[in-house]
Design a protein around this motif. Structure first.
Motif, PDB file in Angstrom:
ATOM      1  N   VAL A 134      49.696  74.409  12.441  1.00 25.72           N
ATOM      2  CA  VAL A 134      51.081  74.374  11.738  1.00 25.72           C
ATOM      3  C   VAL A 134      51.105  75.601  10.587  1.00 25.72           C
ATOM      4  O   VAL A 134      50.130  75.702   9.965  1.00 25.72           O
ATOM      5  N   VAL A 135      52.111  76.709  11.262  1.00 22.66           N
ATOM      6  CA  VAL A 135      52.082  77.826  10.464  1.00 22.66           C
ATOM      7  C   VAL A 135      53.215  78.201   9.573  1.00 22.66           C
ATOM      8  O   VAL A 135      54.220  77.550   9.714  1.00 22.66           O
ATOM      9  N   THR A 136      53.012  78.350   8.345  1.00 19.07           N
ATOM     10  CA  THR A 136      54.077  78.851   7.418  1.00 19.07           C
ATOM     11  C   THR A 136      54.077  80.151   7.098  1.00 19.07           C
ATOM     12  O   THR A 136      53.124  80.886   6.560  1.00 19.07           O
ATOM     13  N   VAL A 137      55.214  81.040   7.353  1.00 17.37           N
ATOM     14  CA  VAL A 137      55.524  82.150   7.106  1.00 17.37           C
ATOM     15  C   VAL A 137      56.110  82.309   5.459  1.00 17.37           C
ATOM     16  O   VAL A 137      57.379  81.876   5.669  1.00 17.37           O
ATOM     17  N   ARG A 138      56.057  83.054   4.720  1.00 14.17           N
ATOM     18  CA  ARG A 138      56.599  83.104   3.341  1.00 14.17           C
ATOM     19  C   ARG A 138      57.001  84.486   3.165  1.00 14.17           C
ATOM     20  O   ARG A 138      56.015  85.272   3.249  1.00 14.17           O
ATOM     21  N   ALA A 139      57.970  84.837   2.599  1.00 13.72           N
ATOM     22  CA  ALA A 139      58.463  86.115   2.020  1.00 13.72           C
ATOM     23  C   ALA A 139      57.926  86.352   0.825  1.00 13.72           C
ATOM     24  O   ALA A 139      57.644  85.447  -0.123  1.00 13.72           O
ATOM     25  N   GLY A 140      57.086  87.332   0.626  1.00 13.21           N
ATOM     26  CA  GLY A 140      56.351  87.801  -0.627  1.00 13.21           C
ATOM     27  C   GLY A 140      57.145  89.039  -1.380  1.00 13.21           C
ATOM     28  O   GLY A 140      58.385  89.094  -1.494  1.00 13.21           O
ATOM     29  N   ALA A 141      56.419  89.914  -2.071  1.00 11.85           N
ATOM     30  CA  ALA A 141      56.924  90.814  -2.791  1.00 11.85           C
ATOM     31  C   ALA A 141      57.666  91.852  -1.956  1.00 11.85           C
ATOM     32  O   ALA A 141      57.274  92.283  -0.802  1.00 11.85           O
ATOM     33  N   GLY A 142      58.804  92.445  -2.285  1.00 10.36           N
ATOM     34  CA  GLY A 142      59.599  93.545  -1.544  1.00 10.36           C
ATOM     35  C   GLY A 142      61.100  93.230  -1.473  1.00 10.36           C
ATOM     36  O   GLY A 142      61.733  93.760  -0.748  1.00 10.36           O
ATOM     37  N   GLY A 143      61.649  92.129  -1.920  1.00  6.63           N
ATOM     38  CA  GLY A 143      63.037  91.655  -1.819  1.00  6.63           C
ATOM     39  C   GLY A 143      63.514  91.576  -0.638  1.00  6.63           C
ATOM     40  O   GLY A 143      62.767  90.716   0.181  1.00  6.63           O
TER      41      GLY A 143
ATOM     42  N   MET B 298      60.538  88.855  10.874  1.00  2.00           N
ATOM     43  CA  MET B 298      59.653  89.664  12.079  1.00  2.00           C
ATOM     44  C   MET B 298      58.622  88.968  12.520  1.00  2.00           C
ATOM     45  O   MET B 298      57.963  88.713  13.788  1.00  2.00           O
ATOM     46  N   LEU B 299      57.718  88.542  11.551  1.00  2.00           N
ATOM     47  CA  LEU B 299      56.619  87.669  11.784  1.00  2.00           C
ATOM     48  C   LEU B 299      56.773  86.310  12.394  1.00  2.00           C
ATOM     49  O   LEU B 299      55.826  86.189  13.378  1.00  2.00           O
ATOM     50  N   LEU B 300      57.489  85.560  12.071  1.00  2.00           N
ATOM     51  CA  LEU B 300      57.991  84.626  12.532  1.00  2.00           C
ATOM     52  C   LEU B 300      58.237  84.720  14.041  1.00  2.00           C
ATOM     53  O   LEU B 300      57.611  83.968  15.161  1.00  2.00           O
TER      54      LEU B 300
ATOM     55  N   MET C 126      57.310  87.219  15.927  1.00  2.00           N
ATOM     56  CA  MET C 126      56.039  87.662  16.678  1.00  2.00           C
ATOM     57  C   MET C 126      55.075  86.502  17.060  1.00  2.00           C
ATOM     58  O   MET C 126      54.688  86.408  18.162  1.00  2.00           O
ATOM     59  N   TYR C 127      54.871  85.572  16.196  1.00  2.00           N
ATOM     60  CA  TYR C 127      54.248  84.486  16.468  1.00  2.00           C
ATOM     61  C   TYR C 127      54.594  83.497  17.616  1.00  2.00           C
ATOM     62  O   TYR C 127      53.907  82.903  18.471  1.00  2.00           O
ATOM     63  N   VAL C 128      55.919  83.261  17.281  1.00  2.00           N
ATOM     64  CA  VAL C 128      56.727  82.302  18.422  1.00  2.00           C
ATOM     65  C   VAL C 128      56.538  83.053  19.692  1.00  2.00           C
ATOM     66  O   VAL C 128      56.214  82.608  20.701  1.00  2.00           O
ATOM     67  N   ARG C 129      56.681  84.607  19.837  1.00  2.00           N
ATOM     68  CA  ARG C 129      56.483  85.179  21.133  1.00  2.00           C
ATOM     69  C   ARG C 129      55.056  85.096  21.636  1.00  2.00           C
ATOM     70  O   ARG C 129      54.722  85.012  22.860  1.00  2.00           O
ATOM     71  N   TRP C 130      54.173  85.176  20.618  1.00  2.00           N
ATOM     72  CA  TRP C 130      52.836  85.123  21.010  1.00  2.00           C
ATOM     73  C   TRP C 130      52.469  83.813  21.830  1.00  2.00           C
ATOM     74  O   TRP C 130      51.802  83.683  22.752  1.00  2.00           O
ATOM     75  N   ALA C 131      52.966  82.696  21.125  1.00  2.00           N
ATOM     76  CA  ALA C 131      52.851  81.385  21.889  1.00  2.00           C
ATOM     77  C   ALA C 131      53.467  81.272  23.080  1.00  2.00           C
ATOM     78  O   ALA C 131      52.947  80.842  24.170  1.00  2.00           O
ATOM     79  N   GLU C 132      54.639  81.938  23.434  1.00  2.00           N
ATOM     80  CA  GLU C 132      55.227  82.008  24.503  1.00  2.00           C
ATOM     81  C   GLU C 132      54.270  82.692  25.757  1.00  2.00           C
ATOM     82  O   GLU C 132      54.402  82.220  26.733  1.00  2.00           O
ATOM     83  N   ARG C 133      54.020  83.777  25.208  1.00  2.00           N
ATOM     84  CA  ARG C 133      53.273  84.714  26.122  1.00  2.00           C
ATOM     85  C   ARG C 133      52.065  83.875  26.626  1.00  2.00           C
ATOM     86  O   ARG C 133      51.402  84.267  27.770  1.00  2.00           O
TER      87      ARG C 133
ATOM     88  N   ALA D 291      69.445  88.747   4.118  1.00  2.00           N
ATOM     89  CA  ALA D 291      68.906  88.866   5.549  1.00  2.00           C
ATOM     90  C   ALA D 291      67.565  88.417   5.598  1.00  2.00           C
ATOM     91  O   ALA D 291      66.976  88.097   4.342  1.00  2.00           O
ATOM     92  N   GLY D 292      67.067  88.069   6.792  1.00  2.00           N
ATOM     93  CA  GLY D 292      65.932  87.340   6.975  1.00  2.00           C
ATOM     94  C   GLY D 292      65.529  85.912   6.433  1.00  2.00           C
ATOM     95  O   GLY D 292      66.468  85.371   6.246  1.00  2.00           O
ATOM     96  N   ILE D 293      64.363  85.773   6.129  1.00  2.00           N
ATOM     97  CA  ILE D 293      64.000  84.142   5.844  1.00  2.00           C
ATOM     98  C   ILE D 293      63.143  84.151   4.773  1.00  2.00           C
ATOM     99  O   ILE D 293      62.531  84.989   4.100  1.00  2.00           O
ATOM    100  N   LYS D 294      63.496  83.268   3.590  1.00  2.00           N
ATOM    101  CA  LYS D 294      62.400  83.092   2.633  1.00  2.00           C
ATOM    102  C   LYS D 294      61.193  82.307   2.926  1.00  2.00           C
ATOM    103  O   LYS D 294      60.054  82.785   2.637  1.00  2.00           O
ATOM    104  N   SER D 295      61.347  81.361   3.890  1.00  2.00           N
ATOM    105  CA  SER D 295      60.146  80.921   4.444  1.00  2.00           C
ATOM    106  C   SER D 295      60.530  80.145   5.896  1.00  2.00           C
ATOM    107  O   SER D 295      61.500  79.813   5.978  1.00  2.00           O
ATOM    108  N   ALA D 296      59.422  79.755   6.482  1.00  2.00           N
ATOM    109  CA  ALA D 296      59.734  79.152   7.852  1.00  2.00           C
ATOM    110  C   ALA D 296      58.277  78.481   8.499  1.00  2.00           C
ATOM    111  O   ALA D 296      57.267  78.943   7.874  1.00  2.00           O
ATOM    112  N   THR D 297      58.515  77.343   8.736  1.00  2.00           N
ATOM    113  CA  THR D 297      57.341  76.511   9.107  1.00  2.00           C
ATOM    114  C   THR D 297      57.261  76.188  10.647  1.00  2.00           C
ATOM    115  O   THR D 297      58.519  75.639  11.069  1.00  2.00           O
ATOM    116  N   PHE D 298      56.319  76.460  11.389  1.00  2.00           N
ATOM    117  CA  PHE D 298      56.665  76.172  12.773  1.00  2.00           C
ATOM    118  C   PHE D 298      55.039  75.418  13.322  1.00  2.00           C
ATOM    119  O   PHE D 298      54.015  75.750  12.723  1.00  2.00           O
TER     120      PHE D 298
END
Length: 373
Positions: free
Chosen positions: A128-137, A146-148, A150-157, A173-180
């Protein structure tokens, strides 16, 4: 240029194959496949879809591993025959083909060797992976997305099942966080080396002055904990006391030892039940309540353990583990292993196996050094 040593290359391939086969224990693997095949053939398998999915997934993974082992052994035999024929016939084309095949075999063996390094307590689990936006607005929110991807594409590959379970979108734009969740054998063992702070350097598409922006995102990876709705409670773990119920209920309730108090000795949880008329009914009701409380307690402990495994990831300056630089040059570099590539678009399209494998080898070496101290 030194002449290619076919005999040494074949000997090296055989030696590596032997160490891999020994580490993976082919006899154990065969026995596991046979057991899973018997379970998969049971008539009532799909009465419990969740368990059926688990069995078929394990069987598929074990069979794939066995096929790779058998294929590698056969390919080494075949390339040895090709070299012998090429030498006898003076056929440079055959020898060139053999050299290319040996390089391919070595690459596959290196990938298989990674499997032998995944020996952690939770490495076999799904992840279970969680990607969170950090510093940088807004750039950080975009980087997290973009990282989310990337990892979903990695799984598909890799033919792994990936399911996005929760997404919190940012305002601009983008996401505050996502869990997959990634369901595959050893998904946690592989993805756990991706946990940490990731840094992106680029010309911001959100800056109207076209300035360079540095942003951060945090990746947290935890194993999927297998929870059930029922907890087995050994009789030795409980103390059962009976007593006369109190309060309204009539003479049948108040004058018989129908009330039950169950104490769970390992945790100290106490459950009492006196609403039912018989001791048997009260005991069954009390055990059901105790199981529910223990299930909640276990989930709390699992959540705490997951957090400990994931670690404290700050997603800011000074603690990044990988940098993705898109300006003034193109480079993705892992700061722990030193592995790097200029193929940044390929990386964001999910081509990260080389980074993961380098991370697994680095982690294994870190553990080995720690054990030696």
């Amino acid at each position: 240029m030194a002449e290619f040593d076919y005999s040494q290359a074949i000997a090296d391939a055989r030696a590596k194959y032997g160490s891999i086969a020994k580490a993976l224990d082919m006899d154990r693997l065969k026995a596991e496949i046979e057991q899973l095949e018997r379970q998969a053939a049971e008539p009532g398998l799909w009465d419990d879809p969740e368990n059926a999915q688990k069995i078929t997934s394990k069987l598929s993974g074990a069979q794939a591993q066995m096929r790779r082992l058998n294929s590698a052994s056969q390919r080494i035999d075949d390339v040895e025959t090709l070299v012998e024929l090429g030498r006898e016939m003076g056929d440079d084309d055959s020898l060139g083909e053999a050299q290319t095949e040996l390089a391919s075999i070595q690459q596959d063996l290196d990938a298989m060797e990674i499997q032998t390094l995944l020996d952690g307590e939770y490495d076999e689990r799904s992840a279970v992976v969680t990607v969170r936006a950090g510093a940088g607005g807004v750039d950080a929110a975009d980087f997290a997305q973009m990282l989310l991807r990337m990892y979903v594409r990695w799984a598909e590959r890799n033919g792994f099942k990936a399911k996005v379970m929760d997404t919190s979108y940012a305002e601009e734009a983008g996401i505050k966080s996502a869990t997959f969740q990634v369901d595959a054998p050893y998904a946690f063992g592989r993805l756990s080396v991706e946990g940490g702070t990731h840094r992106l350097v680029r010309i911001s598409p959100f800056d109207n002055q076209g300035r360079r922006q540095t942003s951060f995102a945090a990746v947290e990876v935890v194993p999927l904990v297998e929870a059930t709705d029922h907890i087995e409670i050994p009789d030795t773990d409980i103390r059962v006391d009976t007593y006369c119920a109190s309060g309204p209920g009539g003479q049948g309730v108040n004058t018989t030892y129908s009330a039950v108090r169950i104490t769970h000795l390992p945790t100290g949880i106490v459950v009492t039940m006196q609403d039912e008329r018989s001791q048997i009914q009260n005991r069954a009701a009390a055990m059901a309540v105790l199981q529910s409380r223990l299930l909640v307690l276990r989930h709390e402990e699992e959540a705490k353990k997951k957090k400990e495994i994931a670690g404290d990831i700050k997603a800011s300056w000074g603690d990044q583990m990988r940098s993705y630089v898109l300006h003034p040059y193109q480079m993705v570099k892992d700061l722990r292993t030193g592995h790097e590539t200029s193929q940044t678009q390929a990386v964001f399209d999910g081509d990260i196996d080389a980074f993961i494998e380098a991370g697994i080898r680095w982690r294994h070496e870190q553990r080995r050094e720690a054990a030696a101290e």
